[in-house]
Write a protein that holds these residues in place. Sequence first.
Motif, PDB file in Angstrom:
ATOM      1  N   SER A 466       7.211   2.054   0.701  1.00  0.00           N
ATOM      2  CA  SER A 466       5.944   2.482   0.118  1.00  0.00           C
ATOM      3  C   SER A 466       5.833   1.941  -1.304  1.00  0.00           C
ATOM      4  CB  SER A 466       5.857   4.009   0.118  1.00  0.00           C
ATOM      5  OG  SER A 466       5.784   4.503   1.450  1.00  0.00           O
ATOM      6  N   SER A 497       2.843  -2.836   7.127  1.00  0.00           N
ATOM      7  CA  SER A 497       3.170  -1.915   8.228  1.00  0.00           C
ATOM      8  C   SER A 497       4.204  -0.874   7.823  1.00  0.00           C
ATOM      9  CB  SER A 497       3.687  -2.702   9.436  1.00  0.00           C
ATOM     10  OG  SER A 497       4.816  -3.488   9.073  1.00  0.00           O
ATOM     11  N   ASN A 500       3.911   3.474   3.825  1.00  0.00           N
ATOM     12  CA  ASN A 500       3.353   4.736   4.308  1.00  0.00           C
ATOM     13  C   ASN A 500       2.484   5.440   3.271  1.00  0.00           C
ATOM     14  OD1 ASN A 500       4.680   4.615   6.869  1.00  0.00           O
ATOM     15  ND2 ASN A 500       6.585   5.170   5.822  1.00  0.00           N
ATOM     16  N   ARG A 501       2.662   5.097   2.011  1.00  0.00           N
ATOM     17  CA  ARG A 501       1.822   5.688   0.974  1.00  0.00           C
ATOM     18  C   ARG A 501       1.759   4.729  -0.204  1.00  0.00           C
ATOM     19  NH1 ARG A 501       4.410   7.875  -3.388  1.00  0.00           N
ATOM     20  NH2 ARG A 501       6.685   7.969  -3.264  1.00  0.00           N
ATOM     21  N   GLU A 528      -2.218  -4.933   8.699  1.00  0.00           N
ATOM     22  CA  GLU A 528      -1.573  -3.720   9.214  1.00  0.00           C
ATOM     23  C   GLU A 528      -1.506  -2.610   8.163  1.00  0.00           C
ATOM     24  OE1 GLU A 528       1.899  -4.275  11.650  1.00  0.00           O
ATOM     25  OE2 GLU A 528       1.394  -6.370  12.060  1.00  0.00           O
ATOM     26  N   LYS A 530      -2.131   0.955   7.053  1.00  0.00           N
ATOM     27  CA  LYS A 530      -2.265   2.229   7.755  1.00  0.00           C
ATOM     28  C   LYS A 530      -3.472   3.012   7.241  1.00  0.00           C
ATOM     29  CE  LYS A 530       2.613   2.667   8.931  1.00  0.00           C
ATOM     30  NZ  LYS A 530       3.856   3.459   8.827  1.00  0.00           N
ATOM     31  N   GLY A 531      -4.006   3.853   8.125  1.00  0.00           N
ATOM     32  CA  GLY A 531      -5.206   4.604   7.793  1.00  0.00           C
ATOM     33  C   GLY A 531      -5.094   5.426   6.525  1.00  0.00           C
ATOM     34  N   TRP A 534      -5.191   3.123   3.572  1.00  0.00           N
ATOM     35  CA  TRP A 534      -6.525   2.546   3.359  1.00  0.00           C
ATOM     36  C   TRP A 534      -7.498   3.583   2.787  1.00  0.00           C
ATOM     37  CZ3 TRP A 534      -8.182  -1.919   2.358  1.00  0.00           C
ATOM     38  CH2 TRP A 534      -9.541  -2.252   2.462  1.00  0.00           C
ATOM     39  N   SER A 553      -4.053  -6.698  12.505  1.00  0.00           N
ATOM     40  CA  SER A 553      -2.667  -6.983  12.859  1.00  0.00           C
ATOM     41  C   SER A 553      -2.260  -8.308  12.228  1.00  0.00           C
ATOM     42  CB  SER A 553      -2.488  -7.064  14.377  1.00  0.00           C
ATOM     43  OG  SER A 553      -3.187  -8.198  14.899  1.00  0.00           O
TER      44      SER A 553
END
Length: 569
Positions: A466, A497, A500-501, A528, A530-531, A534, A553
């Motif tokens: 991250s 990918s 994570n944060r 990639e 992550k929601g 984003w 991707s």
Amino acid sequence: MSDWLPPWLRHYRRQWLAGDIGAGVLVTLLLVPQGLAYALVAGLPPQVGLYASLLPLALYALLGRSHAQSVGPMAVTSLLVAATLAKLGLATPADHLLAAVWLALLSGAMLLLFGLLRLGFLADVLSEPVLAGFTAASALLIVLSQLAPLAGYHGAGASLPAILASLWQQADRFSPQALLIGVPALLLLCWGRGALGRQLHRLGLRGMALALPARGMPMLVVLGSMLAVGVLGWQGQLPQVGRIPAGLPALAWPALPAGGLSPLVLPAFFIALINYVQSLSVAQLLAIPRRETVEPDRELLALGACNLGAALCGGLPVTGGLTRSVVNAEAGANSQLASLITAVLIAALLAWGSGALAALPLTALAATIIAAVAPQVRLAPLWQAWRAERSDAAAFAVTFLLVLWLGVDSGIVAGVVISLAAWLMKSSRPHLAELGLLPGGSHFRNVQRHRCQTLPGVLILRIDESLYFGNARHVRDALLARLAAAGPVHTLLLVLSAVNRVDITGLAMLQRLDDTLAERGVSLQLAEVKGPVWDVFGRAGLAARFAGRVHLSTYAAWQRLAPAPDFHI
């Protein structure tokens, strides 16, 4: 009405009863000498350990979820209490006891608060290597601190230099009578923990017939040592437990300690932390064979209530004990009824049989402590960590040495700092992998590990961490260094990918990196994302900035960035 009952009681089965009764009796035989001994480790009257084993057992049975968790005094906790009390400079034994009770009360209140706030993740503050190093060093200190009582005199010190100095200075005060009882008791206990069980198993014994002789050995040693003192007439020639007040402890709110509460707050926090990590680890271990799950926040609430109960009984801080809980499970405990039976039997001992414990020699209790704690002096995790991850081995070694040199209270502070520093060090230097396309598919792998295809003028890098304030500068420098080493590049594709944060510092780094690359004629593109990451981009106003440069991707980015086929007719 039944909704208020614990799940094990609502769904109790008659066939569980025999196992619960047998386990309750067996754990009592183990807990009585342990409770007396661990109170002495803490520098408190021996009955305090029994008081701390009453209400906590009942409260965990009502609030806890582990079927075989046995709550009571623990060796490392007792050593933490002793180290804390030694630094307070209290004048009288009554002041020591009052401070210990407040340590239980404060740590219990903290655990309850953490549970209400759903802070179960606090168990992760101590990494596994740090916790293993702390436990091994604490166990070694406990073993060394009990050599003096084993030899019949009072030792001192809470660190390795202090304990060794005390042993050296008082070596001539040993009691031959104490050694003649303590050393055979220690050998008998060690035999009972290992060889006896294997021999009984080879003889075909199973169940309680196997568990009772081996697990009940501490109580046999207690009774045997008391008998030996009486038969040989050594009552006044070696230290003994002495008079234990008859009857059950009265529930009472403790008076404020002489030095106030402020010196106890930080030690109570670390006692709460260690007790929670220990209790949660035991609960998870017991849950594995039954394929059960453990709720960390529920364990916080249950353990907090147990420590409040211990304080109201005039006891010291408590937690789930590994040895007792495993014995409880192996003896056939199917529910927390086994702990309730243990609590009832200890209450009966205090009410009607406490006078018999007065003749118990302290050397036998020292032997009990050494035999119980010595197996925890394990260096195997150090060698395992050395083979797998050198930084984890360093964390184990530093924690181990600091606990020995500074004492267990300072060592636990160092352990928390080392855990956080190790995490920060690892996450601040994240791994960057250059990716390429595996032939004949759509999968991407590290070009240094696999034979992959690459695109001319395109550098694809994956950030395996991250992005936050602790690593943003390093990631930026590493990306620019990779870019400089890659030769002519018109596009840098970052694969996120593993991100994570991202915090505001990480976003600012990406923004500055984008500006720097644009000045060099290099396009920064992302893949990639992550929601949740984003979403942070959007809230920070960077979504529009990277519009059209974010790919679902890595393969989609590859197809878009690959040069168009050159057809010639």
